[in-house]
Write a protein that holds these residues in place. Structure first.
Motif, PDB file in Angstrom:
ATOM      1  N   ALA A 169      14.215  25.283  -3.881  1.00 27.67           N
ATOM      2  CA  ALA A 169      14.829  24.640  -5.195  1.00 27.67           C
ATOM      3  C   ALA A 169      15.380  23.567  -4.584  1.00 27.67           C
ATOM      4  O   ALA A 169      15.233  22.953  -3.133  1.00 27.67           O
ATOM      5  CB  ALA A 169      16.254  24.591  -4.775  1.00 27.67           C
ATOM      6  N   ALA A 170      15.076  21.843  -5.671  1.00 25.30           N
ATOM      7  CA  ALA A 170      15.387  21.067  -5.931  1.00 25.30           C
ATOM      8  C   ALA A 170      16.162  20.297  -6.099  1.00 25.30           C
ATOM      9  O   ALA A 170      16.538  20.307  -7.249  1.00 25.30           O
ATOM     10  CB  ALA A 170      14.186  20.123  -5.694  1.00 25.30           C
ATOM     11  N   LEU A 171      17.837  19.238  -6.368  1.00 22.16           N
ATOM     12  CA  LEU A 171      18.152  18.229  -6.655  1.00 22.16           C
ATOM     13  C   LEU A 171      17.971  16.757  -6.114  1.00 22.16           C
ATOM     14  O   LEU A 171      17.871  16.647  -4.950  1.00 22.16           O
ATOM     15  CB  LEU A 171      19.219  18.440  -6.399  1.00 22.16           C
ATOM     16  N   GLU A 172      17.265  16.324  -6.963  1.00 24.23           N
ATOM     17  CA  GLU A 172      16.842  14.921  -6.842  1.00 24.23           C
ATOM     18  C   GLU A 172      17.764  13.481  -7.812  1.00 24.23           C
ATOM     19  O   GLU A 172      18.230  14.393  -8.898  1.00 24.23           O
ATOM     20  CB  GLU A 172      15.665  14.301  -7.319  1.00 24.23           C
ATOM     21  N   ASP A 173      18.618  13.006  -7.268  1.00 26.88           N
ATOM     22  CA  ASP A 173      18.852  11.691  -7.844  1.00 26.88           C
ATOM     23  C   ASP A 173      17.964  10.397  -7.507  1.00 26.88           C
ATOM     24  O   ASP A 173      18.798  10.052  -6.664  1.00 26.88           O
ATOM     25  CB  ASP A 173      20.276  11.336  -8.217  1.00 26.88           C
ATOM     26  N   VAL A 174      16.577  10.305  -8.310  1.00 26.13           N
ATOM     27  CA  VAL A 174      16.483   8.915  -7.386  1.00 26.13           C
ATOM     28  C   VAL A 174      15.577   8.125  -8.205  1.00 26.13           C
ATOM     29  O   VAL A 174      15.911   8.600  -9.891  1.00 26.13           O
ATOM     30  CB  VAL A 174      15.129   9.653  -7.159  1.00 26.13           C
ATOM     31  N   VAL A 175      15.086   7.113  -8.219  1.00 18.90           N
ATOM     32  CA  VAL A 175      14.153   5.756  -8.614  1.00 18.90           C
ATOM     33  C   VAL A 175      12.913   6.062  -8.803  1.00 18.90           C
ATOM     34  O   VAL A 175      12.172   6.206  -7.398  1.00 18.90           O
ATOM     35  CB  VAL A 175      15.146   4.340  -7.989  1.00 18.90           C
ATOM     36  N   ARG A 176      12.441   5.973  -9.747  1.00 18.22           N
ATOM     37  CA  ARG A 176      11.034   6.648  -9.799  1.00 18.22           C
ATOM     38  C   ARG A 176      10.437   5.309 -10.184  1.00 18.22           C
ATOM     39  O   ARG A 176      10.549   4.448 -10.999  1.00 18.22           O
ATOM     40  CB  ARG A 176      10.486   7.667 -10.544  1.00 18.22           C
ATOM     41  N   GLU A 177       9.377   5.116  -9.022  1.00 20.68           N
ATOM     42  CA  GLU A 177       7.898   3.192  -8.694  1.00 20.68           C
ATOM     43  C   GLU A 177       7.611   3.512  -8.681  1.00 20.68           C
ATOM     44  O   GLU A 177       6.824   3.869  -8.647  1.00 20.68           O
ATOM     45  CB  GLU A 177       9.352   2.531  -7.524  1.00 20.68           C
ATOM     46  N   ARG A 178       6.722   2.817 -10.435  1.00 17.69           N
ATOM     47  CA  ARG A 178       5.295   2.906 -10.239  1.00 17.69           C
ATOM     48  C   ARG A 178       4.543   1.850  -9.628  1.00 17.69           C
ATOM     49  O   ARG A 178       5.165   0.288 -10.326  1.00 17.69           O
ATOM     50  CB  ARG A 178       4.184   3.247 -11.035  1.00 17.69           C
ATOM     51  N   THR A 179       4.037   1.563  -8.422  1.00 16.08           N
ATOM     52  CA  THR A 179       3.303   0.026  -8.835  1.00 16.08           C
ATOM     53  C   THR A 179       1.806  -0.119  -8.872  1.00 16.08           C
ATOM     54  O   THR A 179       1.142   1.245  -9.314  1.00 16.08           O
ATOM     55  CB  THR A 179       3.267   0.110  -7.033  1.00 16.08           C
ATOM     56  N   GLU A 180       1.008  -0.815  -8.609  1.00 14.78           N
ATOM     57  CA  GLU A 180       0.010  -1.972  -8.968  1.00 14.78           C
ATOM     58  C   GLU A 180       0.016  -2.590  -8.398  1.00 14.78           C
ATOM     59  O   GLU A 180       0.235  -3.508  -8.548  1.00 14.78           O
ATOM     60  CB  GLU A 180      -0.181  -1.522 -10.630  1.00 14.78           C
ATOM     61  N   GLY A 181      -1.388  -2.532  -7.867  1.00 14.23           N
ATOM     62  CA  GLY A 181      -1.815  -3.458  -6.853  1.00 14.23           C
ATOM     63  C   GLY A 181      -0.828  -4.373  -5.798  1.00 14.23           C
ATOM     64  O   GLY A 181      -0.751  -5.124  -5.438  1.00 14.23           O
ATOM     65  N   GLY A 182       0.075  -2.667  -5.402  1.00 12.71           N
ATOM     66  CA  GLY A 182       1.591  -3.094  -4.517  1.00 12.71           C
ATOM     67  C   GLY A 182       2.652  -3.533  -4.816  1.00 12.71           C
ATOM     68  O   GLY A 182       3.969  -4.294  -4.793  1.00 12.71           O
ATOM     69  N   GLU A 183       2.820  -4.130  -6.326  1.00 11.01           N
ATOM     70  CA  GLU A 183       3.998  -4.688  -7.225  1.00 11.01           C
ATOM     71  C   GLU A 183       4.320  -3.645  -8.044  1.00 11.01           C
ATOM     72  O   GLU A 183       3.908  -2.743  -9.231  1.00 11.01           O
ATOM     73  CB  GLU A 183       3.260  -5.780  -8.348  1.00 11.01           C
TER      74      GLU A 183
END
Length: 415
Positions: A169-183
């Motif tokens: 079971a997992a409860l999450e409230d997070v910001v999902r961030e995708r990076t490309e080339g470190g940015e």
């Protein structure tokens, strides 16, 4: 002059009789009259006897005692195991099993940092819950990207049967961030509840198959400066997993093969509000090399289908994708490979410290794009003898597609 036919027939008959006669190992086998266990202050003796795999009335060979010790040691809750066979005057033997328990109930602080993101929290775990080798892990953490609470439970044998159970079971409230080339390429806030329960059967002492149901409910919100994410709808459906634990536990390394496969699918025909498919297959082979050194080869195949944003496989900061930000590498499908080599550099009484060199490599596909990488790196591992925690360590890797070295903290739960 060749021997006469009668002599040849006699020689052949003698050879066949000798081949069919019991060898030294078979002749030495004796019946077990009783099994006695000592040193198990917390662990149920039924757990030890089940791992031993020998009951009164069975035949046992003295040459098999080291293999019996390894079977009990593979429970990973003992720091030492000794099995002796003592002959009884009336015939047969008594198997005496002496164990020294490891500490399995742990409360651990968690801290980490990666390129401006800080995480603090704690983990409570017990790999020998109630003395029955059931596993319970509770993790809570807060970071600059949000908060998480995770609970894991494993039962390797309900009421000492071959019925196995797993639940998460997992409860999450997070910001999902995708990076490309470190940015940063994209970001959104994900509020999610994810529950899965599966039950199954222990097909062999090392192979378990479970099946059950999962459910995911989430709310997605836009982050400043980025486009709004897709509207999240609940998904639920069947799930299954297969685990093969063919590794023998050693002082600081599990030697041999291990395989894990997991699958879940949200099926609209079964009432799910949307389609979702996630699958993972992982395999590892670890072995000793040279003078106490160790090497391992691992590969993993990931699949995430459904919504490209909500259901992406999030990699990074773990074996196969070290050299990338944690969860910053998104994929709809991915294949990773890891080769590592460990050298013991310090062996105090409480454990073993090793130096690690590794290369991670892989390829992924996401929204029609293909990314491949190689990430050489170094790290350290600390294996504690008296504590049922596989390893604590730190890795630093440089990916061929990253902007600079990335560090990742390693904490092994349950091996």
């Amino acid at each position: 002059m060749p021997p006469p036919p009668a002599r040849l027939l006699a020689l052949l008959a003698t050879t066949l009789v000798a081949a069919g006669a019991p060898g030294p190992a078979a002749a030495a086998a004796e019946r077990v009259r009783a099994v006695e266990v000592d040193g198990n202050e917390r662990t149920s003796r039924h757990v030890i006897e089940r791992a031993l795999g020998v009951s009164p009335g069975d035949a046992v060979d003295p040459d098999d005692l080291s293999a019996l010790e390894q079977q009990v040691y593979n429970l990973r809750i003992f720091r030492s195991v000794r099995v002796r066979a003592e002959r009884e005057p009336q015939g047969g033997v008594v198997l005496r099993v002496a164990v020294e328990e490891r500490r399995t109930f742990l409360l651990l602080p968690l801290m980490g940092a990666s390129r401006g993101a800080f995480r603090v929290g704690g983990a409570l775990m017990d790999t020998n819950l109630l003395g029955l080798r059931k596993e319970l892990v509770l993790i809570g953490s807060w970071s600059t990207r949000g908060s998480q609470a995770i609970a894991l439970y494993r039962d390797p044998g309900v009421a000492q049967s071959r019925v196995v159970v797993a639940a998460e079971a997992a409860l999450e409230d997070v910001v999902r961030e995708r990076t490309e080339g470190g940015e940063g390429a994209y970001s959104f806030r994900d509020k999610r509840a994810d529950v899965s329960v599966r039950a199954g059967w222990l097909l062999t002492p090392r192979l378990a198959l479970r099946a059950g149901w999962f459910g995911v409910s989430e709310v997605s919100e836009p982050e400043p400066g980025f486009a709004a994410p897709p509207r999240a709808r609940p998904a639920h459906g069947p799930s299954a997993d297969l685990e093969y634990q063919g590794q023998d536990y050693r002082d600081w390394l599990n030697v041999g093969p291990a395989l894990r496969a997991r699958w879940r699918e949200g099926v609209p025909a079964l009432g799910s509000d949307r389609f979702l498919r996630a699958a993972l297959v992982q395999g590892t082979w670890a072995f000793r090399v040279f003078d106490g050194h160790a090497a391992s080869l691992s590969t993993a195949l990931h699949l995430g289908q459904g919504d490209a944003v909500l259901d992406a496989v999030r990699l990074g900061g773990r074996p196969g994708t070290r050299g990338f930000d944690d969860a910053g590498l998104w994929a709809e499908r991915a294949a990773t490979f890891t080769a590592d080599y460990q050298i013991p550099i310090w062996r105090p009484a409480f454990g073993t410290l090793t130096a690690l060199g590794f290369v991670d490599a892989g390829v992924l596909g996401y929204e029609g794009r293909r990314v491949s990488w190689a990430s050489p790196g170094v790290g350290v591992r600390l294996y504690l003898r008296n504590v049922a925690l596989p390893a604590i360590g730190l890795d630093v890797a440089q990916s061929t597609t990253g902007r600079g070295p990335a560090g990742s903290f390693f904490l092994g739960f349950g091996g």
